[in-house]
Design an enzyme around this catalytic site. Structure first.
Site, PDB file in Angstrom:
ATOM      1  N   LYS A 175       0.940  -0.946   0.427  1.00  0.00           N
ATOM      2  CA  LYS A 175      -0.077   0.520   0.201  1.00  0.00           C
ATOM      3  C   LYS A 175       0.878   1.178   0.231  1.00  0.00           C
ATOM      4  O   LYS A 175       2.383   0.790   0.166  1.00  0.00           O
ATOM      5  CB  LYS A 175      -0.909   0.361   1.240  1.00  0.00           C
ATOM      6  CG  LYS A 175      -1.788  -1.296   1.447  1.00  0.00           C
ATOM      7  CD  LYS A 175      -2.788  -1.625   2.615  1.00  0.00           C
ATOM      8  CE  LYS A 175      -4.069  -2.616   1.859  1.00  0.00           C
ATOM      9  NZ  LYS A 175      -4.650  -2.384   3.476  1.00  0.00           N
TER      10      LYS A 175
ATOM     11  N   TYR B 190     -12.137  -3.067  -3.304  1.00  0.00           N
ATOM     12  CA  TYR B 190     -12.346  -2.692  -1.672  1.00  0.00           C
ATOM     13  C   TYR B 190     -14.233  -3.190  -2.091  1.00  0.00           C
ATOM     14  O   TYR B 190     -14.993  -2.516  -1.202  1.00  0.00           O
ATOM     15  CB  TYR B 190     -11.390  -1.557  -1.499  1.00  0.00           C
ATOM     16  CG  TYR B 190     -10.844  -1.899  -0.512  1.00  0.00           C
ATOM     17  CD1 TYR B 190     -10.382  -3.433  -0.055  1.00  0.00           C
ATOM     18  CD2 TYR B 190     -10.027  -1.115  -1.110  1.00  0.00           C
ATOM     19  CE1 TYR B 190      -9.204  -3.449   0.696  1.00  0.00           C
ATOM     20  CE2 TYR B 190      -8.409  -1.439  -0.334  1.00  0.00           C
ATOM     21  CZ  TYR B 190      -7.869  -2.377   0.302  1.00  0.00           C
ATOM     22  OH  TYR B 190      -6.723  -2.441   0.608  1.00  0.00           O
TER      23      TYR B 190
ATOM     24  N   PHE C  46     -15.781   3.079   7.365  1.00  0.00           N
ATOM     25  CA  PHE C  46     -14.316   3.074   6.903  1.00  0.00           C
ATOM     26  C   PHE C  46     -13.512   3.723   5.535  1.00  0.00           C
ATOM     27  O   PHE C  46     -12.501   4.169   5.025  1.00  0.00           O
ATOM     28  CB  PHE C  46     -13.321   2.718   8.303  1.00  0.00           C
ATOM     29  CG  PHE C  46     -13.634   1.598   7.217  1.00  0.00           C
ATOM     30  CD1 PHE C  46     -12.556   0.599   6.520  1.00  0.00           C
ATOM     31  CD2 PHE C  46     -13.924   0.033   8.385  1.00  0.00           C
ATOM     32  CE1 PHE C  46     -13.084  -0.684   6.413  1.00  0.00           C
ATOM     33  CE2 PHE C  46     -13.719  -0.808   7.975  1.00  0.00           C
ATOM     34  CZ  PHE C  46     -13.457  -1.745   7.057  1.00  0.00           C
TER      35      PHE C  46
ATOM     36  N   ARG D 132      -1.827 -14.328   3.736  1.00  0.00           N
ATOM     37  CA  ARG D 132      -2.530 -14.295   4.478  1.00  0.00           C
ATOM     38  C   ARG D 132      -1.947 -13.788   5.643  1.00  0.00           C
ATOM     39  O   ARG D 132      -1.835 -12.772   6.787  1.00  0.00           O
ATOM     40  CB  ARG D 132      -4.039 -14.523   5.109  1.00  0.00           C
ATOM     41  CG  ARG D 132      -4.720 -14.673   3.895  1.00  0.00           C
ATOM     42  CD  ARG D 132      -4.663 -12.857   3.954  1.00  0.00           C
ATOM     43  NE  ARG D 132      -6.532 -12.712   4.503  1.00  0.00           N
ATOM     44  CZ  ARG D 132      -7.465 -11.402   4.968  1.00  0.00           C
ATOM     45  NH1 ARG D 132      -6.983 -10.541   4.204  1.00  0.00           N
ATOM     46  NH2 ARG D 132      -7.919 -11.160   6.089  1.00  0.00           N
TER      47      ARG D 132
ATOM     48  N   THR E 182      -5.638  -7.434  10.508  1.00  0.00           N
ATOM     49  CA  THR E 182      -5.840  -7.137  10.244  1.00  0.00           C
ATOM     50  C   THR E 182      -4.957  -5.807  10.721  1.00  0.00           C
ATOM     51  O   THR E 182      -4.798  -4.998  10.114  1.00  0.00           O
ATOM     52  CB  THR E 182      -7.436  -7.002   9.380  1.00  0.00           C
ATOM     53  OG1 THR E 182      -7.541  -7.814   8.679  1.00  0.00           O
ATOM     54  CG2 THR E 182      -7.921  -5.387   8.714  1.00  0.00           C
TER      55      THR E 182
ATOM     56  N   ARG F 142       2.337  -7.181   9.293  1.00  0.00           N
ATOM     57  CA  ARG F 142       2.366  -6.399   9.801  1.00  0.00           C
ATOM     58  C   ARG F 142       2.886  -5.807  11.489  1.00  0.00           C
ATOM     59  O   ARG F 142       2.717  -5.214  11.971  1.00  0.00           O
ATOM     60  CB  ARG F 142       0.591  -5.732   9.778  1.00  0.00           C
ATOM     61  CG  ARG F 142       0.313  -5.542   8.252  1.00  0.00           C
ATOM     62  CD  ARG F 142      -0.872  -6.102   7.984  1.00  0.00           C
ATOM     63  NE  ARG F 142      -1.865  -6.128   6.969  1.00  0.00           N
ATOM     64  CZ  ARG F 142      -2.697  -6.752   6.173  1.00  0.00           C
ATOM     65  NH1 ARG F 142      -3.592  -7.983   7.111  1.00  0.00           N
ATOM     66  NH2 ARG F 142      -3.255  -6.211   5.337  1.00  0.00           N
TER      67      ARG F 142
ATOM     68  N   ASN G 298      -1.858  -0.409   7.094  1.00  0.00           N
ATOM     69  CA  ASN G 298      -1.313  -1.536   7.310  1.00  0.00           C
ATOM     70  C   ASN G 298      -0.703  -2.390   6.627  1.00  0.00           C
ATOM     71  O   ASN G 298      -0.259  -2.882   6.351  1.00  0.00           O
ATOM     72  CB  ASN G 298      -2.059  -2.708   7.830  1.00  0.00           C
ATOM     73  CG  ASN G 298      -3.270  -2.550   7.022  1.00  0.00           C
ATOM     74  OD1 ASN G 298      -3.822  -1.634   5.803  1.00  0.00           O
ATOM     75  ND2 ASN G 298      -4.555  -3.382   7.606  1.00  0.00           N
TER      76      ASN G 298
ATOM     77  N   HIS H 233      -1.557  -5.596   1.201  1.00  0.00           N
ATOM     78  CA  HIS H 233      -3.297  -6.583   0.983  1.00  0.00           C
ATOM     79  C   HIS H 233      -2.660  -7.914   0.644  1.00  0.00           C
ATOM     80  O   HIS H 233      -1.213  -7.718  -0.178  1.00  0.00           O
ATOM     81  CB  HIS H 233      -3.820  -5.473   0.151  1.00  0.00           C
ATOM     82  CG  HIS H 233      -4.964  -6.658  -0.370  1.00  0.00           C
ATOM     83  ND1 HIS H 233      -6.160  -6.742  -0.438  1.00  0.00           N
ATOM     84  CD2 HIS H 233      -4.948  -7.216  -1.575  1.00  0.00           C
ATOM     85  CE1 HIS H 233      -6.810  -7.548  -0.944  1.00  0.00           C
ATOM     86  NE2 HIS H 233      -5.981  -7.671  -1.714  1.00  0.00           N
TER      87      HIS H 233
ATOM     88  N   GLU I 186      -9.208 -10.067  -8.443  1.00  0.00           N
ATOM     89  CA  GLU I 186      -7.889  -8.937  -7.995  1.00  0.00           C
ATOM     90  C   GLU I 186      -6.710  -9.277  -8.695  1.00  0.00           C
ATOM     91  O   GLU I 186      -6.649  -8.461  -9.893  1.00  0.00           O
ATOM     92  CB  GLU I 186      -7.349  -9.484  -6.296  1.00  0.00           C
ATOM     93  CG  GLU I 186      -8.586  -8.843  -5.778  1.00  0.00           C
ATOM     94  CD  GLU I 186      -8.152  -9.261  -4.079  1.00  0.00           C
ATOM     95  OE1 GLU I 186      -7.362 -10.075  -3.915  1.00  0.00           O
ATOM     96  OE2 GLU I 186      -8.370  -8.918  -3.197  1.00  0.00           O
TER      97      GLU I 186
HETATM   98  P1  GDP Z   1      -7.681  -7.076   5.037  1.00  0.00           P
HETATM   99  O1  GDP Z   1      -7.557  -8.306   4.044  1.00  0.00           O
HETATM  100  O2  GDP Z   1      -6.500  -7.933   6.782  1.00  0.00           O
HETATM  101  O3  GDP Z   1      -6.813  -6.706   4.364  1.00  0.00           O
HETATM  102  O4  GDP Z   1      -9.030  -6.349   5.655  1.00  0.00           O
HETATM  103  P2  GDP Z   1     -10.201  -5.738   5.068  1.00  0.00           P
HETATM  104  O5  GDP Z   1     -10.725  -6.559   3.668  1.00  0.00           O
HETATM  105  O6  GDP Z   1     -11.383  -6.756   5.846  1.00  0.00           O
HETATM  106  O7  GDP Z   1      -9.801  -4.395   5.042  1.00  0.00           O
HETATM  107  C1  GDP Z   1      -9.627  -3.699   3.797  1.00  0.00           C
HETATM  108  C2  GDP Z   1      -8.727  -2.738   4.332  1.00  0.00           C
HETATM  109  O8  GDP Z   1      -9.855  -1.551   5.291  1.00  0.00           O
HETATM  110  C3  GDP Z   1      -8.048  -3.170   5.790  1.00  0.00           C
HETATM  111  O9  GDP Z   1      -6.443  -3.924   5.151  1.00  0.00           O
HETATM  112  C4  GDP Z   1      -7.650  -1.782   6.104  1.00  0.00           C
HETATM  113  O10 GDP Z   1      -6.361  -1.257   5.802  1.00  0.00           O
HETATM  114  C5  GDP Z   1      -8.530  -1.192   6.211  1.00  0.00           C
HETATM  115  N1  GDP Z   1      -9.241  -0.864   7.153  1.00  0.00           N
HETATM  116  C6  GDP Z   1      -9.945  -2.356   7.973  1.00  0.00           C
HETATM  117  N2  GDP Z   1     -10.562  -1.849   8.960  1.00  0.00           N
HETATM  118  C7  GDP Z   1     -10.611  -0.957   8.846  1.00  0.00           C
HETATM  119  C8  GDP Z   1     -10.695  -0.179  10.168  1.00  0.00           C
HETATM  120  O11 GDP Z   1     -12.081  -0.813  11.077  1.00  0.00           O
HETATM  121  N3  GDP Z   1     -10.565   1.459  10.281  1.00  0.00           N
HETATM  122  C9  GDP Z   1      -9.596   1.880   9.468  1.00  0.00           C
HETATM  123  N4  GDP Z   1      -9.565   2.976   9.300  1.00  0.00           N
HETATM  124  N5  GDP Z   1      -9.469   0.711   8.046  1.00  0.00           N
HETATM  125  C10 GDP Z   1     -10.564  -0.572   8.493  1.00  0.00           C
HETATM  126 MG    MG Z   2      -9.952  -8.169   2.898  1.00  0.00          MG
END
Ligand code: GDP
Ligand code: MG
Length: 150
Positions: A9, A49, A57, A85, A91, A102, A112, A115, A126
């Site tokens: 990212k 996304y 968010f 993962r 996450t 991370r 973080n 991805h 993707e």
């Molecule tokens: P990932 O698959 O582990 O990346 O997690 P998700 O698919 O649930 O979310 C995508 C991305 O959105 C995450 O990697 C974070 O950068 C962001 N994100 C997820 N949950 C939150 C949250 O509660 N707050 C904020 N600010 N960002 C979030």
């Molecule tokens: Mg995800």
């Protein structure tokens, strides 16, 4: 063989972590099939996304992801999605185990650094979104020293 989409990212690029993240996937034994520095549009990221569109968010996430270039890559190998993962860590970096990417390099969920696809099906979608021209397929001699013969 399974394929996964891994992306550094904007914060990961700015903090000089591209090489470190590539190194971990390379040293694990996964095979690199594609890698590119890109500056995706807002529309492209909204597509990537789309499952999170209703989350509070989401606007912040799109702003974060368009704040600079990203590095997209495709890694191939047995269990690449699930293992990828695990290598990224949870996450929220507050919950990511030390030793994960991370867990070792960041602090907040909204920054973080990386991805990784969460299912084989999403990985394929993707890869098609980020590398519509296709990815490389080649034999890697190292595989003979990574995979048991059946
Ligand atoms: P990932 O698959 O582990 O990346 O997690 P998700 O698919 O649930 O979310 C995508 C991305 O959105 C995450 O990697 C974070 O950068 C962001 N994100 C997820 N949950 C939150 C949250 O509660 N707050 C904020 N600010 N960002 C979030
Ligand atoms: Mg995800």
């Amino acid at each position: 063989m399974e394929r996964t989409y891994i992306m550094v990212k904007p914060d990961g690029v700015q903090r000089g972590l591209v090489g470190e993240i590539v190194k971990r996937f390379e040293q694990k034994g996964f095979k690199l099939a594609a890698l590119r520095l890109m500056t995706p549009t807002e529309e492209h990221l909204k597509q990537h996304y789309k499952d999170l569109a209703e989350k509070p968010f989401f606007p912040g996430l799109i702003k974060y992801m368009t704040s600079g270039p990203v590095v997209g890559m495709v890694w191939v190998g047995k269990g690449a999605v699930t293992t990828g993962r695990k290598m990224l860590g949870a996450t929220n970096p507050a919950d990511s185990a030390p030793g994960t990417i991370r867990g070792d390099f960041c602090i907040e969920v909204g920054m973080n650094i990386c991805h990784g696809s969460d299912t084989v099906e999403n990985a394929e979608a993707e890869i098609a979104l980020w590398f519509p021209e296709g990815v490389a397929t080649y034999e890697k001699s190292e595989d003979a020293w990574l995979y048991e013969k059946r």
